[in-house]
Design a protein around this motif. Sequence first.
Motif, PDB file in Angstrom:
ATOM      1  N   MET A 219       6.902  63.774 126.707  1.00 12.37           N
ATOM      2  CA  MET A 219       5.607  64.058 126.520  1.00 12.37           C
ATOM      3  C   MET A 219       5.467  65.450 125.796  1.00 12.37           C
ATOM      4  SD  MET A 219       3.501  61.898 127.802  1.00 12.37           S
ATOM      5  CE  MET A 219       4.715  60.552 127.381  1.00 12.37           C
ATOM      6  N   ASP A 220       6.498  66.134 125.918  1.00 13.61           N
ATOM      7  CA  ASP A 220       6.419  67.652 125.154  1.00 13.61           C
ATOM      8  C   ASP A 220       6.552  67.296 123.743  1.00 13.61           C
ATOM      9  OD1 ASP A 220       6.191  69.281 127.319  1.00 13.61           O
ATOM     10  OD2 ASP A 220       8.302  69.571 127.524  1.00 13.61           O
ATOM     11  N   ASP A 221       7.068  66.241 123.208  1.00 17.96           N
ATOM     12  CA  ASP A 221       7.150  66.068 121.691  1.00 17.96           C
ATOM     13  C   ASP A 221       6.249  65.456 121.127  1.00 17.96           C
ATOM     14  OD1 ASP A 221       8.609  66.005 119.442  1.00 17.96           O
ATOM     15  OD2 ASP A 221       9.801  63.984 119.831  1.00 17.96           O
ATOM     16  N   ASP A 222       4.911  66.213 121.318  1.00 16.30           N
ATOM     17  CA  ASP A 222       3.715  65.748 120.852  1.00 16.30           C
ATOM     18  C   ASP A 222       2.894  66.757 119.863  1.00 16.30           C
ATOM     19  OD1 ASP A 222       2.025  62.996 121.034  1.00 16.30           O
ATOM     20  OD2 ASP A 222       0.506  64.821 121.418  1.00 16.30           O
ATOM     21  N   GLU A 223       1.876  66.476 119.154  1.00 19.16           N
ATOM     22  CA  GLU A 223       1.329  67.433 118.384  1.00 19.16           C
ATOM     23  C   GLU A 223       0.125  68.055 119.229  1.00 19.16           C
ATOM     24  OE1 GLU A 223      -1.837  64.103 116.497  1.00 19.16           O
ATOM     25  OE2 GLU A 223      -0.331  65.069 115.130  1.00 19.16           O
ATOM     26  N   ASP A 224      -0.235  67.290 120.360  1.00 19.93           N
ATOM     27  CA  ASP A 224      -1.263  67.757 121.336  1.00 19.93           C
ATOM     28  C   ASP A 224      -0.163  68.610 122.631  1.00 19.93           C
ATOM     29  OD1 ASP A 224      -3.714  67.296 120.025  1.00 19.93           O
ATOM     30  OD2 ASP A 224      -3.169  65.225 120.322  1.00 19.93           O
TER      31      ASP A 224
ATOM     32  N   ASP B 156      13.286  55.070 120.999  1.00 19.71           N
ATOM     33  CA  ASP B 156      12.756  54.877 119.592  1.00 19.71           C
ATOM     34  C   ASP B 156      11.732  55.817 119.504  1.00 19.71           C
ATOM     35  OD1 ASP B 156      11.231  53.752 117.616  1.00 19.71           O
ATOM     36  OD2 ASP B 156      12.050  51.908 117.825  1.00 19.71           O
ATOM     37  N   GLU B 157      11.803  56.606 118.232  1.00 19.26           N
ATOM     38  CA  GLU B 157      10.870  57.846 118.103  1.00 19.26           C
ATOM     39  C   GLU B 157       9.409  57.297 117.653  1.00 19.26           C
ATOM     40  OE1 GLU B 157      10.301  61.401 115.090  1.00 19.26           O
ATOM     41  OE2 GLU B 157      12.309  60.704 115.227  1.00 19.26           O
ATOM     42  N   LYS B 158       9.386  56.217 116.852  1.00 19.59           N
ATOM     43  CA  LYS B 158       8.047  55.599 116.752  1.00 19.59           C
ATOM     44  C   LYS B 158       7.290  54.950 117.914  1.00 19.59           C
ATOM     45  CE  LYS B 158       4.973  54.206 114.037  1.00 19.59           C
ATOM     46  NZ  LYS B 158       3.918  53.443 114.664  1.00 19.59           N
ATOM     47  N   ARG B 159       8.143  54.337 118.648  1.00 22.40           N
ATOM     48  CA  ARG B 159       7.463  53.693 119.979  1.00 22.40           C
ATOM     49  C   ARG B 159       7.035  55.135 120.869  1.00 22.40           C
ATOM     50  NH1 ARG B 159      11.448  49.856 122.507  1.00 22.40           N
ATOM     51  NH2 ARG B 159       9.370  49.297 123.959  1.00 22.40           N
ATOM     52  N   SER B 160       7.893  55.869 120.876  1.00 26.48           N
ATOM     53  CA  SER B 160       7.587  56.900 121.772  1.00 26.48           C
ATOM     54  C   SER B 160       6.299  57.829 121.487  1.00 26.48           C
ATOM     55  CB  SER B 160       8.591  58.025 121.863  1.00 26.48           C
ATOM     56  OG  SER B 160       9.785  57.479 122.390  1.00 26.48           O
ATOM     57  N   GLU B 161       6.184  57.849 120.086  1.00 25.11           N
ATOM     58  CA  GLU B 161       4.838  58.304 119.750  1.00 25.11           C
ATOM     59  C   GLU B 161       3.672  57.482 119.865  1.00 25.11           C
ATOM     60  OE1 GLU B 161       2.820  59.691 115.283  1.00 25.11           O
ATOM     61  OE2 GLU B 161       4.969  59.283 115.412  1.00 25.11           O
ATOM     62  N   ASP B 162       3.844  56.085 119.665  1.00 23.32           N
ATOM     63  CA  ASP B 162       2.790  55.227 119.939  1.00 23.32           C
ATOM     64  C   ASP B 162       2.351  55.025 121.685  1.00 23.32           C
ATOM     65  OD1 ASP B 162       2.910  54.506 117.444  1.00 23.32           O
ATOM     66  OD2 ASP B 162       4.059  52.471 117.837  1.00 23.32           O
ATOM     67  N   PHE B 163       3.504  55.553 122.324  1.00 28.95           N
ATOM     68  CA  PHE B 163       3.039  55.417 123.986  1.00 28.95           C
ATOM     69  C   PHE B 163       2.392  56.764 124.152  1.00 28.95           C
ATOM     70  CE2 PHE B 163       4.865  56.679 128.084  1.00 28.95           C
ATOM     71  CZ  PHE B 163       3.922  55.676 128.787  1.00 28.95           C
ATOM     72  N   ARG B 164       2.571  57.928 123.653  1.00 28.16           N
ATOM     73  CA  ARG B 164       1.812  58.992 123.774  1.00 28.16           C
ATOM     74  C   ARG B 164       0.332  58.838 123.155  1.00 28.16           C
ATOM     75  NH1 ARG B 164       6.839  61.360 122.112  1.00 28.16           N
ATOM     76  NH2 ARG B 164       5.865  61.758 120.190  1.00 28.16           N
ATOM     77  N   THR B 165       0.261  58.217 122.033  1.00 27.44           N
ATOM     78  CA  THR B 165      -1.073  58.002 121.436  1.00 27.44           C
ATOM     79  C   THR B 165      -1.940  56.946 122.278  1.00 27.44           C
ATOM     80  OG1 THR B 165      -0.176  58.183 119.332  1.00 27.44           O
ATOM     81  CG2 THR B 165      -2.178  56.847 119.398  1.00 27.44           C
ATOM     82  N   LYS B 166      -1.110  55.933 123.033  1.00 29.58           N
ATOM     83  CA  LYS B 166      -1.773  55.110 123.896  1.00 29.58           C
ATOM     84  C   LYS B 166      -2.464  56.010 125.058  1.00 29.58           C
ATOM     85  CE  LYS B 166      -0.964  51.149 126.888  1.00 29.58           C
ATOM     86  NZ  LYS B 166       0.147  50.010 127.338  1.00 29.58           N
TER      87      LYS B 166
ATOM     88  N   GLU C  18      14.933  61.230 135.538  1.00 24.41           N
ATOM     89  CA  GLU C  18      13.743  60.315 134.839  1.00 24.41           C
ATOM     90  C   GLU C  18      12.678  61.329 134.655  1.00 24.41           C
ATOM     91  OE1 GLU C  18      13.887  57.484 133.491  1.00 24.41           O
ATOM     92  OE2 GLU C  18      15.618  56.613 133.914  1.00 24.41           O
ATOM     93  N   ARG C  19      12.414  61.849 135.767  1.00 23.26           N
ATOM     94  CA  ARG C  19      11.135  62.861 135.576  1.00 23.26           C
ATOM     95  C   ARG C  19      11.419  63.922 134.572  1.00 23.26           C
ATOM     96  NH1 ARG C  19      11.668  62.894 141.488  1.00 23.26           N
ATOM     97  NH2 ARG C  19      12.825  64.858 141.427  1.00 23.26           N
ATOM     98  N   LEU C  20      12.649  64.270 134.300  1.00 28.52           N
ATOM     99  CA  LEU C  20      12.917  65.279 133.194  1.00 28.52           C
ATOM    100  C   LEU C  20      12.750  64.493 131.941  1.00 28.52           C
ATOM    101  CD1 LEU C  20      15.976  67.475 134.628  1.00 28.52           C
ATOM    102  CD2 LEU C  20      13.520  68.020 134.288  1.00 28.52           C
ATOM    103  N   ASP C  21      13.028  63.363 131.729  1.00 29.13           N
ATOM    104  CA  ASP C  21      13.014  62.542 130.618  1.00 29.13           C
ATOM    105  C   ASP C  21      11.622  62.377 130.231  1.00 29.13           C
ATOM    106  OD1 ASP C  21      15.699  62.240 130.129  1.00 29.13           O
ATOM    107  OD2 ASP C  21      15.720  60.299 130.944  1.00 29.13           O
ATOM    108  N   PHE C  22      10.778  62.175 131.125  1.00 33.79           N
ATOM    109  CA  PHE C  22       9.372  61.750 130.823  1.00 33.79           C
ATOM    110  C   PHE C  22       8.749  63.135 130.358  1.00 33.79           C
ATOM    111  CE2 PHE C  22       4.861  61.258 132.161  1.00 33.79           C
ATOM    112  CZ  PHE C  22       4.650  60.294 131.404  1.00 33.79           C
TER     113      PHE C  22
END
Length: 216
Positions: A23-28, A119-129, A15-19
């Motif tokens: 987080m790595d898959d972000d523009e920031d 879900d790629e979109k929800r993952s992006e939304d989570f990082r944005t949140k 789970e730690r690796l998944d998280f």
Amino acid sequence: MANYKIGYIDEQEGERLDFINLMDDDEDSIEVVIFNVDATTEIGKLMEEILQSDIECLVADYHLSETGVPFEGSHLIEEFHKIRPYFPKIIYTAKEDKVIPEVENEIIYFINDKSIKQDEKRSEDFRTKIKTLINNYQKDIDVAKQALKTLTEKRRNEKLTIDEENELFKAKNYLMKIDTRRIEFPEILTEQDYFKDVQESNKKVDEILKEMRNVK
């Protein structure tokens, strides 16, 4: 590109690796700081480690006790919330329906479901949140500090209006609660001066209410 630092707590290595990957898959740039927990972990020592770190958001898995950790992530978040009530924090769980009845009302809004990973979109939304929580928190601190500085300096030379006194009180009150263990910002002066200001500001508020009643 902005830089963020997030603390993450989960008893399972996968789970730690998944998280981290999430987080790595972000523009920031999002750095994940792992706080390790096991059956020997003392919540007080873990809390101190977290508080002494320079993370900008804390994310904790809900179900930690499955492998013997003597507390759940929700309890850790609740205890942390008592000390840093405005700090960005999230309970991360695959059992959202079980978590909600177990936490305090104001903590409910900090829950996120792990199913977003699929879900790629929800993952992006989570990082944005997470980034929005961090940005808004820092902005609120900056606004309060600026109001404190500006109005404190003005008060030395002239009398503040009722609205300004109220604004100054709100800024001090907010900054005092950033970390309930101590006064985080020396600009707030001493606790004695602070509570004297609270009394004065309360009188100002009473004056405002009287004026409003008279107008009616």
